[in-house]
Design an enzyme around this catalytic site. Sequence first.
Site, PDB file in Angstrom:
ATOM      1  N   GLU A   1     -11.255   3.805   6.734  1.00  0.00           N
ATOM      2  CA  GLU A   1     -10.244   4.715   7.267  1.00  0.00           C
ATOM      3  C   GLU A   1     -11.011   5.820   7.986  1.00  0.00           C
ATOM      4  OE1 GLU A   1      -6.340   7.284   5.755  1.00  0.00           O
ATOM      5  OE2 GLU A   1      -7.862   6.671   4.305  1.00  0.00           O
TER       6      GLU A   1
ATOM      7  N   HIS B   1      -9.598   1.484  -0.830  1.00  0.00           N
ATOM      8  CA  HIS B   1      -9.567   2.148   0.463  1.00  0.00           C
ATOM      9  C   HIS B   1     -10.970   2.125   1.064  1.00  0.00           C
ATOM     10  CE1 HIS B   1      -5.837   3.589  -1.198  1.00  0.00           C
ATOM     11  NE2 HIS B   1      -5.591   4.408  -0.208  1.00  0.00           N
TER      12      HIS B   1
ATOM     13  N   ASP C   1       1.850   3.945   3.143  1.00  0.00           N
ATOM     14  CA  ASP C   1       0.834   4.797   2.528  1.00  0.00           C
ATOM     15  C   ASP C   1       1.468   5.942   1.734  1.00  0.00           C
ATOM     16  OD1 ASP C   1      -1.696   5.637   1.856  1.00  0.00           O
ATOM     17  OD2 ASP C   1      -2.269   6.306   3.850  1.00  0.00           O
ATOM     18  N   ASP C   2       1.778   7.043   2.408  1.00  0.00           N
ATOM     19  CA  ASP C   2       2.410   8.226   1.794  1.00  0.00           C
ATOM     20  C   ASP C   2       3.526   8.675   2.733  1.00  0.00           C
ATOM     21  OD1 ASP C   2       0.257   8.836  -0.414  1.00  0.00           O
ATOM     22  OD2 ASP C   2      -0.874   8.624   1.446  1.00  0.00           O
TER      23      ASP C   2
ATOM     24  N   HIS D   1       0.852  -1.194   0.000  1.00  0.00           N
ATOM     25  CA  HIS D   1       0.000   0.000   0.000  1.00  0.00           C
ATOM     26  C   HIS D   1       0.892   1.249   0.000  1.00  0.00           C
ATOM     27  CE1 HIS D   1      -4.022   1.869   1.078  1.00  0.00           C
ATOM     28  NE2 HIS D   1      -3.178   2.885   1.234  1.00  0.00           N
TER      29      HIS D   1
ATOM     30  N   HIS E   1       1.394   4.934  -2.392  1.00  0.00           N
ATOM     31  CA  HIS E   1       0.999   5.819  -3.491  1.00  0.00           C
ATOM     32  C   HIS E   1       2.244   6.445  -4.108  1.00  0.00           C
ATOM     33  CE1 HIS E   1      -3.351   5.873  -2.386  1.00  0.00           C
ATOM     34  NE2 HIS E   1      -2.861   5.624  -1.195  1.00  0.00           N
TER      35      HIS E   1
END
Length: 322
Positions: free
Chosen positions: A190, A187, A268-269, A10, A12
């Site tokens: 969340e 997603h 994630d980021d 996961h 981006h």
Amino acid sequence: MSFSPKIELHLHLEGAAPPDFVRRLADEKRVNLSRVFDERGAYSYKDFEGFLRTYEAATQVLRTPEDYARLTREVLERSRDQGVIYTEIFLSPDFCGGRDLSAWREYLGAIEEAASAVDGIAMRGIVTCIRHFGPDKARQTARCAAETAGAFVTGFGMGGNEAMGTARDFAWAFDCAREAGLGLTSHAGEFGRPASVRDTLDHLRVSRVGHGVRAIEDPALVERLAREGIVLEVCPGSNVALGLYAKIEAHPVERLLAAGVDITVSTDDPPFFHTTMRDEYDALERVFGWGEDHFRVINQTAARAAFCDAATREDLLKRLEP
């Protein structure tokens, strides 16, 4: 102790762009990104919607296939330095050619070529629609995914603002991707409540859920996730950075694992959330007492859940053996 090798499912691509990389491109292209960074030079945002705005503003400097090739090399080299041997990265035709298939092929070719040149780490692409861009654009993105499905593009997913629309609105896009043989993830759970996870399972029929952590609020849903073998792509540092949980000690990752839910761990980021894969593992070890056996299990789960061919999966599982 930081377990290696690691598998990350996961991540981006644009969200993994280091601030110094984005500033460098901005200077080259003479793009003013003053509102993107804070006084320390880090990405600036106050809440989830602010994060999305900053994320999309930062992509202004990524204008050509070569820009994305440079970004791919940067991201993969940093992941490799964290002990990651295999990663699946979310790629969006919305940012790569405006969902035009011909342009998307050019961007994708540049990304794939760059990925193949980085030794020590394998990458696969998950084509991702943006939920708050709406279902019509998601259909276009799904067509881009279906037309380029193959050895490198192996999955389809959805990110963006979970509050926009319903999972059912995006069923056509996921059906299109499924017919093309792509693995499916989305997603959910969340900032959306447990019902968001349930709707995603019912209408998008995914095998993995990005985040999914708010399922913990519904014991019946947790039982369903465990029973059906749905894999959660858990990103603890992201959830804390965005205020979903006040601190890592409050994160439900340990409870989900104890309830029999299959989980993986990702960043994630990472530059947005001031984390790395090593940081994630160190926090889980410090707070929950996870050791080598825990990390081996979650990486074996990731290998089995990965959207890759059987030979790659077998190789990853062998490399994870004690």
